[in-house]
Design a protein around this motif. Sequence first.
Motif, mmCIF file in Angstrom:
data_model
loop_
_atom_site.group_PDB
_atom_site.id
_atom_site.type_symbol
_atom_site.label_atom_id
_atom_site.label_comp_id
_atom_site.label_asym_id
_atom_site.label_seq_id
_atom_site.Cartn_x
_atom_site.Cartn_y
_atom_site.Cartn_z
ATOM 1 N N THR A 57 0.838 -1.212 0.000
ATOM 2 C CA THR A 57 0.000 0.000 0.000
ATOM 3 C C THR A 57 0.864 1.249 0.000
ATOM 4 O O THR A 57 0.521 2.240 -0.653
ATOM 5 N N LEU A 58 1.992 1.223 0.718
ATOM 6 C CA LEU A 58 2.893 2.383 0.704
ATOM 7 C C LEU A 58 3.447 2.633 -0.694
ATOM 8 O O LEU A 58 3.517 3.777 -1.151
ATOM 9 N N VAL A 59 3.826 1.553 -1.382
ATOM 10 C CA VAL A 59 4.318 1.696 -2.752
ATOM 11 C C VAL A 59 3.214 2.270 -3.637
ATOM 12 O O VAL A 59 3.451 3.172 -4.451
ATOM 13 N N GLY A 60 2.009 1.805 -3.461
ATOM 14 C CA GLY A 60 0.880 2.313 -4.247
ATOM 15 C C GLY A 60 0.588 3.772 -3.976
ATOM 16 O O GLY A 60 0.286 4.547 -4.892
ATOM 17 N N ILE A 61 0.686 4.175 -2.724
ATOM 18 C CA ILE A 61 0.430 5.577 -2.371
ATOM 19 C C ILE A 61 1.477 6.483 -3.010
ATOM 20 O O ILE A 61 1.157 7.515 -3.600
ATOM 21 N N VAL A 62 2.738 6.100 -2.910
ATOM 22 C CA VAL A 62 3.814 6.914 -3.489
ATOM 23 C C VAL A 62 3.670 6.976 -5.006
ATOM 24 O O VAL A 62 3.783 8.041 -5.614
ATOM 25 N N ALA A 63 3.403 5.836 -5.637
ATOM 26 C CA ALA A 63 3.223 5.815 -7.094
ATOM 27 C C ALA A 63 2.021 6.657 -7.494
ATOM 28 O O ALA A 63 2.075 7.406 -8.483
ATOM 29 N N GLY A 64 0.956 6.573 -6.745
ATOM 30 C CA GLY A 64 -0.226 7.378 -7.038
ATOM 31 C C GLY A 64 0.044 8.864 -6.950
ATOM 32 O O GLY A 64 -0.424 9.651 -7.778
ATOM 33 N N GLN A 65 0.820 9.274 -5.962
ATOM 34 C CA GLN A 65 1.184 10.684 -5.839
ATOM 35 C C GLN A 65 2.062 11.135 -7.008
ATOM 36 O O GLN A 65 1.917 12.247 -7.505
ATOM 37 N N CYS A 66 2.972 10.274 -7.429
ATOM 38 C CA CYS A 66 3.860 10.630 -8.538
ATOM 39 C C CYS A 66 3.089 10.775 -9.849
ATOM 40 O O CYS A 66 3.391 11.660 -10.654
ATOM 41 N N PHE A 67 2.117 9.932 -10.073
ATOM 42 C CA PHE A 67 1.384 9.950 -11.340
ATOM 43 C C PHE A 67 0.143 10.838 -11.320
ATOM 44 O O PHE A 67 -0.484 11.022 -12.348
ATOM 45 N N SER A 68 -0.201 11.390 -10.171
ATOM 46 C CA SER A 68 -1.440 12.176 -10.098
ATOM 47 C C SER A 68 -1.277 13.568 -10.683
ATOM 48 O O SER A 68 -2.261 14.262 -10.893
ATOM 49 N N GLY A 69 -0.046 14.005 -10.915
ATOM 50 C CA GLY A 69 0.161 15.337 -11.496
ATOM 51 C C GLY A 69 -0.086 16.452 -10.510
ATOM 52 O O GLY A 69 -0.482 17.546 -10.884
#
Length: 172
Positions: A153-165
């Motif tokens: 979930t931490l990896v997903g949160i960080v990836a989501g923040q990076c790709f959210s613009g």
Amino acid sequence: MISWSERLAATPVAVANTAQGRRLVELGEVVEATRETGSYPIYRRDGRDAEMVMADLAGRYEAPIYGMLAVDDAIEAHDWGKLPKPDIRLNGQPTDESRPTVLWDGEWEITWVTFRDMGAAFGVAILGIYVLVVAQFKSFRLPLVILTPIPLTLVGIVAGQCFSGRRSPPPR
């Protein structure tokens, strides 16, 4: 700032013994006030020369990281010519004083320290949960299966923040 005036010159500062007896000595009798241009202030931080820039961020740069990223982009895009490009440090003092350094401090330092400490506490909490689950199920593998979603979930949160613009555009 106090400026020299007749009132200040008349301020009693001491009692003197004279042939005529004791009398008050005024500041104007012992001080000759002159105006001079002050020297340029020298700022130091931990014994090193420093130039300090302070700013408050608002609007689309409300969080300090957005302003920091915009300044970092401006430093990268600038043509420094023969001048050395400043190093950028997120924390700690610069080790090389021959090059200019941008050191982010203030609210960023508080954010950095807070997340560092919370990350350490998170690691200790996960280890504690692992030990409790090992004690409950008497197995070392089962707790790993149970706790696997946490780092994912931490990896997903960080990836989501990076790709959210969510990164703000540079200032106009």
